[in-house]
Design a protein around this motif. Structure first.
Motif, PDB file in Angstrom:
ATOM      1  N   PRO A 485       0.818  -1.256   0.122  1.00 51.99           N
ATOM      2  CA  PRO A 485       0.013   0.070  -0.119  1.00 51.99           C
ATOM      3  C   PRO A 485       0.685   1.153  -0.059  1.00 51.99           C
ATOM      4  CG  PRO A 485      -0.003  -0.913   2.087  1.00 51.99           C
ATOM      5  CD  PRO A 485       0.804  -1.988   1.408  1.00 51.99           C
ATOM      6  N   LEU A 486       0.202   2.433  -0.442  1.00 50.07           N
ATOM      7  CA  LEU A 486       0.909   3.643  -0.635  1.00 50.07           C
ATOM      8  C   LEU A 486       1.657   4.087   0.986  1.00 50.07           C
ATOM      9  CD1 LEU A 486       1.568   6.271  -2.207  1.00 50.07           C
ATOM     10  CD2 LEU A 486      -0.536   7.020  -1.687  1.00 50.07           C
ATOM     11  N   SER A 487       0.861   3.501   1.914  1.00 46.93           N
ATOM     12  CA  SER A 487       1.199   4.059   3.358  1.00 46.93           C
ATOM     13  C   SER A 487       2.576   3.508   3.668  1.00 46.93           C
ATOM     14  CB  SER A 487       0.183   3.652   4.285  1.00 46.93           C
ATOM     15  OG  SER A 487       0.155   2.012   4.254  1.00 46.93           O
ATOM     16  N   GLU A 488       3.035   2.136   3.015  1.00 50.40           N
ATOM     17  CA  GLU A 488       4.389   1.742   3.284  1.00 50.40           C
ATOM     18  C   GLU A 488       5.232   2.460   2.199  1.00 50.40           C
ATOM     19  OE1 GLU A 488       4.834  -0.124   5.933  1.00 50.40           O
ATOM     20  OE2 GLU A 488       5.822  -1.227   4.827  1.00 50.40           O
ATOM     21  N   TYR A 489       4.997   2.858   1.138  1.00 44.02           N
ATOM     22  CA  TYR A 489       5.699   3.604   0.230  1.00 44.02           C
ATOM     23  C   TYR A 489       6.266   4.942   0.677  1.00 44.02           C
ATOM     24  CZ  TYR A 489       5.414  -0.075  -3.063  1.00 44.02           C
ATOM     25  OH  TYR A 489       5.243  -1.153  -4.022  1.00 44.02           O
ATOM     26  N   ASN A 490       5.330   5.336   1.543  1.00 39.49           N
ATOM     27  CA  ASN A 490       5.700   6.853   2.119  1.00 39.49           C
ATOM     28  C   ASN A 490       6.268   6.817   3.503  1.00 39.49           C
ATOM     29  OD1 ASN A 490       4.339   8.212   0.307  1.00 39.49           O
ATOM     30  ND2 ASN A 490       2.142   8.213   1.277  1.00 39.49           N
ATOM     31  N   ALA A 491       6.165   5.624   4.239  1.00 38.70           N
ATOM     32  CA  ALA A 491       6.355   5.663   5.749  1.00 38.70           C
ATOM     33  C   ALA A 491       7.710   4.640   5.873  1.00 38.70           C
ATOM     34  CB  ALA A 491       5.360   5.254   6.804  1.00 38.70           C
ATOM     35  N   VAL A 496      10.312  -1.095   1.893  1.00 38.82           N
ATOM     36  CA  VAL A 496       9.609  -1.547   0.974  1.00 38.82           C
ATOM     37  C   VAL A 496       9.937  -1.996  -0.509  1.00 38.82           C
ATOM     38  CG1 VAL A 496       8.499   0.472   0.525  1.00 38.82           C
ATOM     39  CG2 VAL A 496       7.033  -1.492   0.415  1.00 38.82           C
ATOM     40  N   PRO A 497       9.643  -2.992  -0.975  1.00 33.76           N
ATOM     41  CA  PRO A 497      10.070  -3.707  -2.357  1.00 33.76           C
ATOM     42  C   PRO A 497       9.251  -2.478  -3.410  1.00 33.76           C
ATOM     43  CG  PRO A 497       9.920  -5.555  -1.115  1.00 33.76           C
ATOM     44  CD  PRO A 497       9.005  -4.369  -0.295  1.00 33.76           C
ATOM     45  N   ILE A 498       9.814  -2.287  -4.455  1.00 36.06           N
ATOM     46  CA  ILE A 498       8.905  -1.512  -5.477  1.00 36.06           C
ATOM     47  C   ILE A 498       8.530  -2.723  -6.426  1.00 36.06           C
ATOM     48  CG2 ILE A 498       9.215   0.261  -7.353  1.00 36.06           C
ATOM     49  CD1 ILE A 498       9.752   1.419  -4.461  1.00 36.06           C
ATOM     50  N   LEU A 499       7.006  -2.305  -6.604  1.00 39.98           N
ATOM     51  CA  LEU A 499       6.449  -3.493  -7.694  1.00 39.98           C
ATOM     52  C   LEU A 499       5.393  -2.621  -8.626  1.00 39.98           C
ATOM     53  CD1 LEU A 499       5.339  -6.143  -5.301  1.00 39.98           C
ATOM     54  CD2 LEU A 499       6.972  -6.634  -6.932  1.00 39.98           C
ATOM     55  N   THR A 500       5.329  -3.146  -9.843  1.00 39.36           N
ATOM     56  CA  THR A 500       4.567  -2.603 -10.800  1.00 39.36           C
ATOM     57  C   THR A 500       3.200  -3.373 -10.817  1.00 39.36           C
ATOM     58  OG1 THR A 500       5.480  -3.673 -12.538  1.00 39.36           O
ATOM     59  CG2 THR A 500       6.242  -1.354 -11.797  1.00 39.36           C
ATOM     60  N   SER A 501       2.121  -2.809 -11.416  1.00 42.06           N
ATOM     61  CA  SER A 501       0.951  -3.742 -11.912  1.00 42.06           C
ATOM     62  C   SER A 501       1.474  -4.772 -12.794  1.00 42.06           C
ATOM     63  CB  SER A 501      -0.108  -2.825 -12.642  1.00 42.06           C
ATOM     64  OG  SER A 501      -0.621  -1.858 -11.654  1.00 42.06           O
ATOM     65  N   ALA A 502       2.312  -4.582 -13.625  1.00 42.22           N
ATOM     66  CA  ALA A 502       2.493  -5.612 -14.521  1.00 42.22           C
ATOM     67  C   ALA A 502       3.380  -6.558 -13.929  1.00 42.22           C
ATOM     68  CB  ALA A 502       3.515  -4.990 -15.799  1.00 42.22           C
ATOM     69  N   GLN A 503       4.168  -6.451 -13.053  1.00 40.68           N
ATOM     70  CA  GLN A 503       5.191  -7.305 -12.207  1.00 40.68           C
ATOM     71  C   GLN A 503       4.298  -8.301 -11.391  1.00 40.68           C
ATOM     72  OE1 GLN A 503       7.647  -4.441 -10.474  1.00 40.68           O
ATOM     73  NE2 GLN A 503       9.439  -5.547 -11.537  1.00 40.68           N
ATOM     74  N   ILE A 504       3.183  -7.967 -10.624  1.00 37.32           N
ATOM     75  CA  ILE A 504       2.469  -8.824  -9.988  1.00 37.32           C
ATOM     76  C   ILE A 504       1.733  -9.758 -10.731  1.00 37.32           C
ATOM     77  CG2 ILE A 504       2.391  -7.069  -8.097  1.00 37.32           C
ATOM     78  CD1 ILE A 504      -0.766  -6.600  -8.825  1.00 37.32           C
ATOM     79  N   THR A 505       1.361  -9.764 -12.031  1.00 38.14           N
ATOM     80  CA  THR A 505       0.803 -10.670 -12.713  1.00 38.14           C
ATOM     81  C   THR A 505       1.792 -11.803 -12.973  1.00 38.14           C
ATOM     82  OG1 THR A 505       1.518  -9.657 -14.876  1.00 38.14           O
ATOM     83  CG2 THR A 505      -0.621  -9.050 -13.900  1.00 38.14           C
ATOM     84  N   THR A 506       3.109 -11.682 -12.761  1.00 34.72           N
ATOM     85  CA  THR A 506       4.067 -12.882 -12.992  1.00 34.72           C
ATOM     86  C   THR A 506       4.765 -13.144 -11.567  1.00 34.72           C
ATOM     87  OG1 THR A 506       5.620 -11.314 -13.573  1.00 34.72           O
ATOM     88  CG2 THR A 506       4.533 -12.025 -15.287  1.00 34.72           C
TER      89      THR A 506
END
Length: 514
Positions: A485-491, A496-506
């Motif tokens: 969630p965005l809260s993790e990327y902010n705090a 927190v690992p960086i993931l994209t919408s495309a990456q989570i499909t694989t």
């Protein structure tokens, strides 16, 4: 990682009134928190954790396994995020927030300094394992060893998800030891809103959760993991003690106000005043795919077999379940009056009575299902079929189907005989028994514990389900996990690992094998 520590979901409880378990949360900055004993923390922790399971996790899984559809006759392009598979860091963020807050409460109990709290600690370890498994299943690597430290560590490091799974097994083993070797002075658990302090049933649930954890890893083939799993399966075979009835939770649900309602009913059906204005009642209907299976439509896997559970899962329109294709676009001029679709049925809502007030009271007070007996039977059937447990897989499968009918209040009749000849659906006619087990599990848990179906689909590809239509798929396949969630990327950006919408499909959790 401030989201983990924002709320201590503890209800201000009364020892004489279970309805008070659903009172307002306690301020974590108050000195009261440090002095709260486990008996006061436990019921609020159980209730708040289940709320996330019954609402957010259930919705996610039921939509992503094509059991629920959107009501296109009252909403314009409903559920586009789910249908497109284009998840971002806001998609189902409530799952992360809700589960971490609740597990934080269980951890408070586990770490208590008070004496004679063994029963509370055992229950909390079991609940922690139950919910942390889903955090791993949906997110992969997550904070674990450095989590739940409050102000002492606001940016916890992430732990490898495979390591967390082994730690959860340890939690369950420690819980078993506490239950099997109780202290003579251990305090009773009168405030337990699941089993009312029946520790023998908690022992069964611990075993069943462990079986689920082990089965997630059934595709892993490295020697170290296989040896580890075989050892743990041997322990479960020796115990041979899984849940024997539905695991229900009811802290005193009622229609007194919206906060005290059973979470499924209050979120998806009616508010405490009997209105649908503040719920998503009109948003959801059956998917056409799910409706076709229940109706036994020609050309489908159950052609000619009408499932008596259909009227308990959904209301009937013209004598059958009527749903919408995921991604189906409305035709101008159509509306829900001219094109009525099914709504959640009595087996899910308990919406019965002489008038709206009575029906709302009945639905609002319905106990939630933490784990159904059918889920346990299907877990055991799969484990036997894969050679991990002893027994007769078909018998366990049949018992799982029967348990589903019983929970929903339907009569099974000759259903098992009728489906037995259906390829990819019935036991005898199908070569892939895992597919048969998980397809029936999909029917049994849809709308009740939907997230389990979604994870089973990610793990095995079953049940076989169609994708959304009309070009909604912005990503090539269903996500295998959620984005942090965005809260993790902010705090907690440094961890927190960086993931994209495309990456989570694989990319899935450690147990995912394409």
């Amino acid at each position: 990682m401030k989201k983990i520590f924002l709320i201590l979901a503890v209800a201000a409880v009364s020892l004489t009134s279970c309805s008070d378990y659903l009172a307002d949360n306690t301020n974590v900055n108050s000195p009261l928190e440090a002095s709260l004993p486990p008996r006061l923390i436990l019921p609020g922790a159980q209730s708040q954790a289940f709320r996330t399971q019954a609402i957010n996790m259930n919705r996610l899984g039921s939509i992503m396994t094509n059991a629920w559809g959107g009501n296109i006759y009252q909403f314009t392009n409903p559920l586009q995020v789910e249908y497109s598979y284009n998840f971002d860091n806001n998609t189902y963020a409530a799952v992360w927030d809700g589960l971490y807050r609740s597990v934080n409460n269980f951890q408070k109990i586990i770490e208590t300094d008070l004496p004679n709290q063994g029963n509370f600690i055992a229950i909390s370890k079991i609940m922690k394992a139950h919910y942390m498994q889903y955090i791993v299943d949906l997110y992969g690597d997550v904070p674990y060893f450095e989590a739940f430290k409050g102000q002492q560590n606001l940016t916890p490091a992430y732990t490898d998800d495979a390591i967390i799974y082994k730690e959860l097994i340890k939690e369950l083993e420690e819980a078993r030891a506490l239950i099997q070797n109780p202290s003579a002075t251990a305090e009773g658990v009168a405030t337990d809103v699941v089993f009312s302090g029946n520790m023998s049933r908690w022992l069964q649930l611990a075993n069943t959760i462990e079986l689920r954890i082990l089965l997630r890893q059934s595709k892993l083939t490295d020697a170290t993991t296989v040896t580890y799993l075989n050892t743990k399966y041997a322990d479960l075979r020796a115990l041979n003690n899984f849940i024997t009835s539905d695991v229900l939770i009811n802290p005193g649900y009622s229609s007194a106000n919206n906060d005290k309602q059973s979470p499924f009913f209050g979120s998806f059906v009616r508010d405490a005043a009997g209105s649908t204005t503040n719920t998503t009642n009109t948003l959801f209907t059956s998917s056409k795919h799910f409706a076709d299976v229940l109706n036994g439509e020609t050309g489908g896997p159950t052609a000619g077999v009408i499932d008596a559970r259909r009227s308990r899962l959904w209301t009937l329109v013209g004598g059958k379940v009527v749903g919408t294709d995921q991604g189906q676009k409305p035709v101008p001029g159509q509306n829900n009056t001219s094109n009525p679709t099914s709504r959640f049925g009595l087996g899910l809502t308990n919406y019965v009575g002489a008038n709206t007030a009575a029906r709302t009271a009945a639905g609002s007070s319905k106990a939630g299902a933490l784990m159904l007996l059918s889920e346990s039977k299907f877990l055991q059937a799969e484990a036997v079929q894969r050679g991990f447990l002893t027994g007769t897989a078909q018998t366990l499968f049949n018992e799982g189907v029967q348990a589903s009918f019983t929970y929903l209040g339907a009569t099974i009749g000759t259903y098992l005989t009728e489906i037995d000849t259906k390829p990819n659906f019935g036991w005898t006619a199908s070569t892939n028994k895992i597919q048969v087990i998980l397809t029936q599990k999909w029917i049994a848990l849809s709308g009740i514990h939907g997230v389990e179906n979604y994870i089973n689909y990610t793990r095995t590809g079953f049940p076989v389900i169609p994708g959304s239509i009309n070009g909604f798929n912005l990503q090539p396949s269903r996500p295998k996990r959620l984005i942090y969630p965005l809260s993790e990327y902010n705090a907690n950006s440094g961890n927190v690992p960086i993931l994209t919408s495309a990456q989570i499909t694989t990319q899935g959790p450690f147990w995912y094998v394409p």
